[in-house]
Design a protein around this motif. Structure first.
Motif, PDB file in Angstrom:
ATOM      1  N   UNK A   4       0.873  -1.362  -0.218  1.00 54.21           N
ATOM      2  CA  UNK A   4      -0.030  -0.118  -0.080  1.00 54.21           C
ATOM      3  C   UNK A   4       1.042   1.190   0.013  1.00 54.21           C
ATOM      4  N   UNK A   5       0.692   2.117  -0.904  1.00 54.98           N
ATOM      5  CA  UNK A   5       1.324   3.191  -0.962  1.00 54.98           C
ATOM      6  C   UNK A   5       0.522   4.425  -0.264  1.00 54.98           C
ATOM      7  N   UNK A  21       8.684  11.738  -9.915  1.00 51.77           N
ATOM      8  CA  UNK A  21       8.944  10.310 -10.840  1.00 51.77           C
ATOM      9  C   UNK A  21       9.261   9.229  -9.987  1.00 51.77           C
ATOM     10  N   UNK A  22       9.832   9.744  -8.636  1.00 52.41           N
ATOM     11  CA  UNK A  22       9.842   8.670  -7.438  1.00 52.41           C
ATOM     12  C   UNK A  22       8.666   7.815  -7.381  1.00 52.41           C
ATOM     13  N   UNK A  27       4.608   3.285  -8.464  1.00 56.03           N
ATOM     14  CA  UNK A  27       3.010   3.202  -9.075  1.00 56.03           C
ATOM     15  C   UNK A  27       3.377   2.045  -9.969  1.00 56.03           C
ATOM     16  N   UNK A  28       4.319   2.389 -10.902  1.00 50.77           N
ATOM     17  CA  UNK A  28       4.296   1.525 -12.151  1.00 50.77           C
ATOM     18  C   UNK A  28       4.912   0.191 -11.699  1.00 50.77           C
ATOM     19  N   UNK A  29       5.666   0.241 -10.664  1.00 50.68           N
ATOM     20  CA  UNK A  29       5.890  -1.328 -10.294  1.00 50.68           C
ATOM     21  C   UNK A  29       5.007  -2.042  -9.461  1.00 50.68           C
ATOM     22  N   UNK A  51      -5.580   5.578 -11.605  1.00 55.82           N
ATOM     23  CA  UNK A  51      -4.966   4.877 -12.929  1.00 55.82           C
ATOM     24  C   UNK A  51      -4.315   3.591 -12.413  1.00 55.82           C
ATOM     25  N   UNK A  52      -3.550   3.769 -11.359  1.00 57.55           N
ATOM     26  CA  UNK A  52      -2.771   2.675 -10.841  1.00 57.55           C
ATOM     27  C   UNK A  52      -3.129   1.657  -9.736  1.00 57.55           C
ATOM     28  N   UNK A  53      -4.097   2.073  -8.991  1.00 59.35           N
ATOM     29  CA  UNK A  53      -4.632   1.114  -8.003  1.00 59.35           C
ATOM     30  C   UNK A  53      -5.955   1.652  -7.336  1.00 59.35           C
TER      31      UNK A  53
END
Length: 166
Positions: A4-5, A21-22, A27-29, A51-53
């Protein structure tokens, strides 16, 4: 296991035109959920994160538009066997932001309280409850670095960690 971010206080677009970008790299991973502890500023932050989760979050003290009225002041959710309460930290009783967050969620009996508002990364355990502020990925104020958090859950335990970048 869930990853969880955790972010707060993005204040976009005033304090950042886009997510750093960090954060995009994380998110892309891949993450299973995203928690935002308020002061998004605009709905576009929610839309981009979505868009990511799946995104869970609360209203902070800067959201003023119609979209913000849909956001709760407090959200409680379950990830695996871990109960998570989310507040911004500006409402309630207590001298400090961590105190207000703790006081406003005690009755929910969470394992973790996520809050924002101060922009100061924070983690403390009180009475078996972990209180966590990720800081801010876009508005570090007087902090040396920008920051966010990752909560990793297992079936009956969790790990919380801050991540810092310049």
């Amino acid at each position: 296991m869930k990853k969880i971010l955790i972010i707060a206080d993005t204040h976009m677009p005033k304090k950042g035109i886009s997510l750093p970008e960090q954060l995009i790299s994380v998110l892309k991973k891949g993450v299973d959920l995203i928690i935002h502890a308020g002061d998004w500023s605009e709905k576009s932050v929610y839309e981009e994160l979505s868009l990511y989760a799946p995104v869970y979050g609360v209203r902070g003290n800067v959201e003023k538009d119609e979209w913000a009225k849909q956001l709760p002041d407090k959200e409680v959710l379950q990830a695996e066997q871990i109960k998570i309460a989310i507040v911004h930290g500006h409402l309630g009783k207590g001298r400090t932001t961590p105190d207000r967050a703790y006081q406003s969620c005690m009755k929910d009996k969470p394992d973790v309280i996520i809050f924002g508002h101060s922009h100061i990364p924070f983690m403390e355990k009180r009475d078996e409850i972990t209180i966590f502020n990720p800081g801010s990925p876009t508005d570090k104020r007087r902090q040396k670095k920008f920051s966010y958090g990752i909560l990793t859950t297992t079936s009956n335990d969790f790990e919380l960690k801050h991540y810092y970048f310049t």
